[in-house]
Design an enzyme around this catalytic site. Sequence first.
Site, PDB file in Angstrom:
ATOM      1  N   ASP A  67       0.828  -1.209   0.000  1.00  0.00           N
ATOM      2  CA  ASP A  67       0.000   0.000   0.000  1.00  0.00           C
ATOM      3  C   ASP A  67       0.862   1.259   0.000  1.00  0.00           C
ATOM      4  O   ASP A  67       2.083   1.198   0.149  1.00  0.00           O
ATOM      5  CB  ASP A  67      -0.956  -0.007   1.207  1.00  0.00           C
ATOM      6  CG  ASP A  67      -0.271  -0.392   2.515  1.00  0.00           C
ATOM      7  OD1 ASP A  67       0.974  -0.411   2.570  1.00  0.00           O
ATOM      8  OD2 ASP A  67      -0.978  -0.680   3.488  1.00  0.00           O
ATOM      9  N   ASN A 136      -7.540  -2.324  14.506  1.00  0.00           N
ATOM     10  CA  ASN A 136      -8.935  -2.630  14.164  1.00  0.00           C
ATOM     11  C   ASN A 136      -9.044  -3.853  13.250  1.00  0.00           C
ATOM     12  O   ASN A 136     -10.091  -4.098  12.672  1.00  0.00           O
ATOM     13  CB  ASN A 136      -9.597  -1.408  13.510  1.00  0.00           C
ATOM     14  CG  ASN A 136      -8.907  -0.987  12.224  1.00  0.00           C
ATOM     15  OD1 ASN A 136      -7.961  -1.647  11.773  1.00  0.00           O
ATOM     16  ND2 ASN A 136      -9.370   0.089  11.623  1.00  0.00           N
ATOM     17  N   HIS A 138      -7.282  -4.375  10.464  1.00  0.00           N
ATOM     18  CA  HIS A 138      -7.021  -4.168   9.038  1.00  0.00           C
ATOM     19  C   HIS A 138      -5.733  -4.860   8.605  1.00  0.00           C
ATOM     20  O   HIS A 138      -4.818  -5.067   9.402  1.00  0.00           O
ATOM     21  CB  HIS A 138      -7.033  -2.681   8.664  1.00  0.00           C
ATOM     22  CG  HIS A 138      -5.843  -1.862   9.056  1.00  0.00           C
ATOM     23  ND1 HIS A 138      -5.919  -0.767   9.891  1.00  0.00           N
ATOM     24  CD2 HIS A 138      -4.537  -1.949   8.707  1.00  0.00           C
ATOM     25  CE1 HIS A 138      -4.728  -0.225  10.021  1.00  0.00           C
ATOM     26  NE2 HIS A 138      -3.866  -0.923   9.330  1.00  0.00           N
ATOM     27  N   GLU A 143      -9.609  -1.583   5.520  1.00  0.00           N
ATOM     28  CA  GLU A 143     -10.245  -1.255   6.790  1.00  0.00           C
ATOM     29  C   GLU A 143     -11.498  -2.107   6.994  1.00  0.00           C
ATOM     30  O   GLU A 143     -12.042  -2.653   6.034  1.00  0.00           O
ATOM     31  CB  GLU A 143     -10.635   0.234   6.775  1.00  0.00           C
ATOM     32  CG  GLU A 143      -9.461   1.186   6.615  1.00  0.00           C
ATOM     33  CD  GLU A 143      -8.684   1.417   7.912  1.00  0.00           C
ATOM     34  OE1 GLU A 143      -8.636   0.516   8.778  1.00  0.00           O
ATOM     35  OE2 GLU A 143      -8.100   2.513   8.049  1.00  0.00           O
TER      36      GLU A 143
HETATM   37  C1  GLP Z   1      -0.422   0.505   8.539  1.00  0.00           C
HETATM   38  C2  GLP Z   1      -0.093  -0.383   7.335  1.00  0.00           C
HETATM   39  C3  GLP Z   1      -0.339  -1.832   7.637  1.00  0.00           C
HETATM   40  C4  GLP Z   1       0.286  -2.216   8.965  1.00  0.00           C
HETATM   41  C5  GLP Z   1      -0.326  -1.398  10.066  1.00  0.00           C
HETATM   42  C6  GLP Z   1       0.214  -1.738  11.444  1.00  0.00           C
HETATM   43  O1  GLP Z   1      -1.743   0.859   8.610  1.00  0.00           O
HETATM   44  N1  GLP Z   1      -0.837  -0.012   6.178  1.00  0.00           N
HETATM   45  O2  GLP Z   1       0.180  -2.628   6.584  1.00  0.00           O
HETATM   46  O3  GLP Z   1       0.095  -3.583   9.210  1.00  0.00           O
HETATM   47  O4  GLP Z   1      -0.046  -0.028   9.794  1.00  0.00           O
HETATM   48  O5  GLP Z   1       1.352  -0.966  11.730  1.00  0.00           O
HETATM   49  P1  GLP Z   1       2.353  -1.288  12.908  1.00  0.00           P
HETATM   50  O6  GLP Z   1       3.122  -2.483  12.476  1.00  0.00           O
HETATM   51  O7  GLP Z   1       3.220  -0.071  13.009  1.00  0.00           O
HETATM   52  O8  GLP Z   1       1.531  -1.523  14.116  1.00  0.00           O
END
Ligand code: GLP
Length: 241
Positions: A67, A136, A138, A143
Amino acid sequence: MNVRIYKDAKTIGTAAATLFTACVIEKPDCVLGLATGSTPIPTYEKMAELYRDGVVDYAGVTTYNLDEYVGLDHGHDQSYYYFMQENLFRHINVKEENVHVLSGIAPDPEQECSEYERAIEAAGGIDLQILGIGRNGHIAFNEPADSFAPATHVVELTESTIDANKRFFASADDVPRRALTTGIGTIMKARAIVLIATGADKAEAVRAMVKEPVSPRCPASILQFHPNATILLDEAAASLL
Ligand code: GLP
């Protein structure tokens, strides 16, 4: 789902890097699906270390990231392209032309998404996909929703995600409100998936992913239907299982 619990994030990084390194050793021209966020950083550090040690060669590897934020160009220090350069790409010998991250400044975001989806297919599909998970539930930027998105698309970020990601920006107002993301369908086509979750703030999302019926309200729960999904957790993230 193959759920494994480890003592800490560093050990998980070693486990995940071992799986990625093995994938590249077995198939030197494999296609890797990569993720951003703080969770995969120990994995990327260990992958770089194994590369430096001469264990693995990335010269034939192709990568596709999950993404990107809408509005950030690849030179922006909060873009996911920049993150990947800093945390992995500049530490291994993957070729620049084999690295793919969605463009956040494409003039036609919808076209950027459909071309990206086609490019993954043309490359033969993803052999091994790494995922984090949002608080949440995702995955990538898919989402919670009423249905699972089949393909790469533009998404409005939820307040939960903006709040979780504001730590990387000067203020919450600076967090982009939209992103380009591969879809749940795109992710599910990967031949193998490794999802990592660490820390107590992921425990509820992990519980819903593993224990609740599959639902687009917890996008990660779809992994229950994947034939080769490995979930790597630390004890805090696994505390509600
Ligand atoms: C973002 C990314 C996700 C990732 C999430 C969790 O939203 N788009 O791919 O899994 O953050 O991030 P973190 O690993 O910093 O908790």
